[in-house]
Design a protein around this motif. Structure first.
Motif, PDB file in Angstrom:
ATOM      1  N   LEU A   1      -6.389  -0.820  -4.185  1.00 55.47           N
ATOM      2  CA  LEU A   1      -5.420   0.210  -3.761  1.00 55.47           C
ATOM      3  C   LEU A   1      -5.142  -0.040  -2.135  1.00 55.47           C
ATOM      4  O   LEU A   1      -5.977  -0.458  -1.639  1.00 55.47           O
ATOM      5  N   THR A   2      -3.947   0.477  -1.775  1.00 55.30           N
ATOM      6  CA  THR A   2      -3.521   0.603  -0.717  1.00 55.30           C
ATOM      7  C   THR A   2      -3.132   1.870  -0.169  1.00 55.30           C
ATOM      8  O   THR A   2      -2.275   2.451  -0.930  1.00 55.30           O
ATOM      9  N   VAL A   3      -3.385   2.309   1.096  1.00 58.06           N
ATOM     10  CA  VAL A   3      -2.908   3.704   1.381  1.00 58.06           C
ATOM     11  C   VAL A   3      -2.023   3.298   2.479  1.00 58.06           C
ATOM     12  O   VAL A   3      -2.635   2.756   3.602  1.00 58.06           O
ATOM     13  N   THR A   4      -1.050   4.035   2.752  1.00 53.61           N
ATOM     14  CA  THR A   4      -0.099   3.424   3.671  1.00 53.61           C
ATOM     15  C   THR A   4      -0.019   4.585   4.817  1.00 53.61           C
ATOM     16  O   THR A   4      -0.238   5.806   4.575  1.00 53.61           O
ATOM     17  N   CYS A   5       0.186   4.125   6.082  1.00 51.49           N
ATOM     18  CA  CYS A   5       0.202   4.904   7.100  1.00 51.49           C
ATOM     19  C   CYS A   5       1.362   4.459   7.998  1.00 51.49           C
ATOM     20  O   CYS A   5       1.393   3.286   8.480  1.00 51.49           O
ATOM     21  N   SER A   6       2.297   5.386   8.337  1.00 51.89           N
ATOM     22  CA  SER A   6       3.400   5.039   9.434  1.00 51.89           C
ATOM     23  C   SER A   6       3.584   6.043  10.147  1.00 51.89           C
ATOM     24  O   SER A   6       3.402   7.341  10.158  1.00 51.89           O
ATOM     25  N   GLN A   7       3.994   5.461  11.726  1.00 50.85           N
ATOM     26  CA  GLN A   7       4.116   6.689  12.566  1.00 50.85           C
ATOM     27  C   GLN A   7       5.312   6.221  13.389  1.00 50.85           C
ATOM     28  O   GLN A   7       5.994   5.105  13.410  1.00 50.85           O
ATOM     29  N   ASN A   8       6.153   7.301  13.622  1.00 46.26           N
ATOM     30  CA  ASN A   8       7.431   7.025  14.607  1.00 46.26           C
ATOM     31  C   ASN A   8       7.316   7.224  15.917  1.00 46.26           C
ATOM     32  O   ASN A   8       8.431   7.724  16.601  1.00 46.26           O
ATOM     33  N   MET A   9       6.420   7.361  16.610  1.00 43.72           N
ATOM     34  CA  MET A   9       6.161   7.561  17.977  1.00 43.72           C
ATOM     35  C   MET A   9       6.138   6.498  18.947  1.00 43.72           C
ATOM     36  O   MET A   9       5.574   6.485  20.242  1.00 43.72           O
ATOM     37  N   ASN A  10       6.065   5.232  18.541  1.00 41.80           N
ATOM     38  CA  ASN A  10       5.889   3.988  19.031  1.00 41.80           C
ATOM     39  C   ASN A  10       4.467   4.161  19.962  1.00 41.80           C
ATOM     40  O   ASN A  10       4.389   3.269  20.788  1.00 41.80           O
ATOM     41  N   HIS A  11       3.595   4.584  19.107  1.00 40.20           N
ATOM     42  CA  HIS A  11       2.180   4.414  19.642  1.00 40.20           C
ATOM     43  C   HIS A  11       1.399   3.023  19.529  1.00 40.20           C
ATOM     44  O   HIS A  11       1.692   2.325  18.412  1.00 40.20           O
ATOM     45  N   GLU A  12       0.722   2.654  20.577  1.00 45.94           N
ATOM     46  CA  GLU A  12       0.066   1.528  20.359  1.00 45.94           C
ATOM     47  C   GLU A  12      -1.258   1.514  19.369  1.00 45.94           C
ATOM     48  O   GLU A  12      -1.536   0.672  18.864  1.00 45.94           O
ATOM     49  N   TYR A  13      -1.837   2.568  19.588  1.00 42.39           N
ATOM     50  CA  TYR A  13      -3.072   2.945  19.162  1.00 42.39           C
ATOM     51  C   TYR A  13      -3.105   3.452  17.746  1.00 42.39           C
ATOM     52  O   TYR A  13      -2.358   4.622  17.667  1.00 42.39           O
ATOM     53  N   MET A  14      -3.634   2.887  16.746  1.00 42.82           N
ATOM     54  CA  MET A  14      -3.805   3.682  15.248  1.00 42.82           C
ATOM     55  C   MET A  14      -5.201   3.607  14.831  1.00 42.82           C
ATOM     56  O   MET A  14      -6.057   2.647  15.180  1.00 42.82           O
ATOM     57  N   SER A  15      -5.444   4.649  14.026  1.00 42.87           N
ATOM     58  CA  SER A  15      -7.112   4.437  13.213  1.00 42.87           C
ATOM     59  C   SER A  15      -7.081   5.047  12.032  1.00 42.87           C
ATOM     60  O   SER A  15      -6.186   5.924  11.993  1.00 42.87           O
ATOM     61  N   TRP A  16      -8.027   4.825  11.551  1.00 43.73           N
ATOM     62  CA  TRP A  16      -8.459   5.476   9.997  1.00 43.73           C
ATOM     63  C   TRP A  16      -9.697   5.824  10.052  1.00 43.73           C
ATOM     64  O   TRP A  16     -10.540   5.601  10.721  1.00 43.73           O
ATOM     65  N   TYR A  17      -9.760   7.210   9.567  1.00 39.67           N
ATOM     66  CA  TYR A  17     -10.899   7.959   9.521  1.00 39.67           C
ATOM     67  C   TYR A  17     -11.168   8.597   8.197  1.00 39.67           C
ATOM     68  O   TYR A  17     -10.205   8.737   7.276  1.00 39.67           O
ATOM     69  N   ARG A  18     -12.300   8.580   7.652  1.00 42.81           N
ATOM     70  CA  ARG A  18     -12.821   9.407   6.575  1.00 42.81           C
ATOM     71  C   ARG A  18     -13.469  10.703   6.951  1.00 42.81           C
ATOM     72  O   ARG A  18     -14.309  10.506   7.680  1.00 42.81           O
ATOM     73  N   GLN A  19     -13.250  11.428   6.192  1.00 40.45           N
ATOM     74  CA  GLN A  19     -13.726  13.088   6.303  1.00 40.45           C
ATOM     75  C   GLN A  19     -14.549  13.343   5.181  1.00 40.45           C
ATOM     76  O   GLN A  19     -13.949  13.190   4.221  1.00 40.45           O
ATOM     77  N   ASP A  20     -15.986  13.545   5.136  1.00 36.07           N
ATOM     78  CA  ASP A  20     -16.852  14.215   4.163  1.00 36.07           C
ATOM     79  C   ASP A  20     -17.567  15.260   4.409  1.00 36.07           C
ATOM     80  O   ASP A  20     -18.121  15.482   5.733  1.00 36.07           O
ATOM     81  N   PRO A  21     -17.735  16.197   3.851  1.00 40.62           N
ATOM     82  CA  PRO A  21     -18.408  17.436   3.938  1.00 40.62           C
ATOM     83  C   PRO A  21     -19.826  17.333   4.732  1.00 40.62           C
ATOM     84  O   PRO A  21     -20.715  16.349   4.159  1.00 40.62           O
ATOM     85  N   GLY A  22     -19.993  17.816   6.045  1.00 39.38           N
ATOM     86  CA  GLY A  22     -21.201  17.925   6.657  1.00 39.38           C
ATOM     87  C   GLY A  22     -21.345  16.543   7.375  1.00 39.38           C
ATOM     88  O   GLY A  22     -22.358  16.507   8.204  1.00 39.38           O
ATOM     89  N   LEU A  23     -20.251  15.784   7.300  1.00 36.90           N
ATOM     90  CA  LEU A  23     -20.400  14.416   8.204  1.00 36.90           C
ATOM     91  C   LEU A  23     -19.392  14.214   9.120  1.00 36.90           C
ATOM     92  O   LEU A  23     -19.405  13.486   9.775  1.00 36.90           O
ATOM     93  N   GLY A  24     -18.314  15.063   8.978  1.00 33.86           N
ATOM     94  CA  GLY A  24     -17.277  15.352  10.019  1.00 33.86           C
ATOM     95  C   GLY A  24     -16.276  14.053   9.696  1.00 33.86           C
ATOM     96  O   GLY A  24     -16.211  13.508   8.575  1.00 33.86           O
ATOM     97  N   LEU A  25     -15.810  13.564  10.644  1.00 31.55           N
ATOM     98  CA  LEU A  25     -14.771  12.524  10.933  1.00 31.55           C
ATOM     99  C   LEU A  25     -15.481  11.245  11.397  1.00 31.55           C
ATOM    100  O   LEU A  25     -15.764  11.095  12.405  1.00 31.55           O
TER     101      LEU A  25
END
Lengths: 116, 111
Positions: free
Chosen positions: B19-43
């Motif tokens: 599977l693929t999860v897409t991410c798109s931003q319209n602010m011309n940002h250089e930096y992009m990142s993926w996080y996962r959030q799990d209970p008690g573990l934060g980001l």
């Protein structure tokens, strides 16, 4: 290794009271300390941030207190309101040993509930 | 409106189905990142990208792939999802040394 330690995990406060969330870090290279607020179904959003050259920053009811020597910082929410009920994340940014790039490291979050 | 857009918002899949999860931003940002959030573990950071064709591992990269062929897009790929990848995923972007802007999340369930 957890770069930023946050407490408490959950917090219940009466409306009008003061909410206090604490964070601690070890890496003295950290030079930017933001707090993010997250409502259910939404992504985190920047709330307030501080750099280590000041000991306190206030924006409305939200204040960051920063203790550089103790390597601790905290978020104070004055006159807490039910609308403040959310998850709060502290974070720290800087270059960690073994890395050449500055990264943002998050605490594990505090779920704040403000009772009316 | 400046935003980070993730799709889909919810996804239920079975073990092993790519599977693929897409991410798109319209602010011309250089930096992009993926996080996962799990209970008690934060980001926890999975992967990040400083610019086009420049990506690096975060704290929990195992089982994930990313690519940055265009500045605005930063897809997260799970080639063979497993139940331990059930989580809430966030994409974020920023200018270098500026606050992160987060998407609204993708809740993934792997059965």
């Amino acid at each position: 290794q957890q770069q930023v330690k946050q407490s408490p995990q959950s917090l219940i406060v009466q409306k009008g009271g003061i909410s206090i969330i604490n964070c601690a870090y070890e890496n003295t290279a950290f030079d930017y300390f933001p707090w993010y607020q997250q409502f259910p179904g939404k992504g985190p959003a920047l709330l307030i941030a501080i750099r280590p050259d000041v000991s306190e920053k206030k924006e409305g009811r939200f204040t960051i207190s920063f203790n550089k020597s103790a390597k601790q910082f905290s978020l104070h929410i004055m006159d807490s309101q039910p609308g403040d009920s959310a998850t709060y994340f502290c974070a720290a940014s800087g270059v960690v040993r073994g890395s050449t790039l500055g990264r943002l490291y998050f605490g594990r979050g505090t779920q704040l509930t403000v009772w009316p | 409106e400046a935003q980070v857009t993730q799709n889909p918002r919810y996804l239920i899949t079975v073990t092993g189905k790519k599977l693929t999860v897409t991410c798109s931003q319209n602010m011309n940002h250089e930096y992009m990142s993926w996080y996962r959030q799990d209970p008690g573990l934060g980001l926890r950071q999975i992967y990040y990208s400083m610019n086009v064709e420049v990506t690096d591992k975060g704290d929990v990269p195992e089982g994930y792939k990313v690519s940055r062929k265009e500045k605005r897009n930063f897809p997260l790929i799970l080639e063979s999802p497993s139940p331990n990848q059930t989580s809430l995923y966030f994409c974020a972007s920023s200018y270098t040394n500026s606050p992160l802007h987060f998407g609204n999340g993708t809740r993934l369930t792997v059965t």
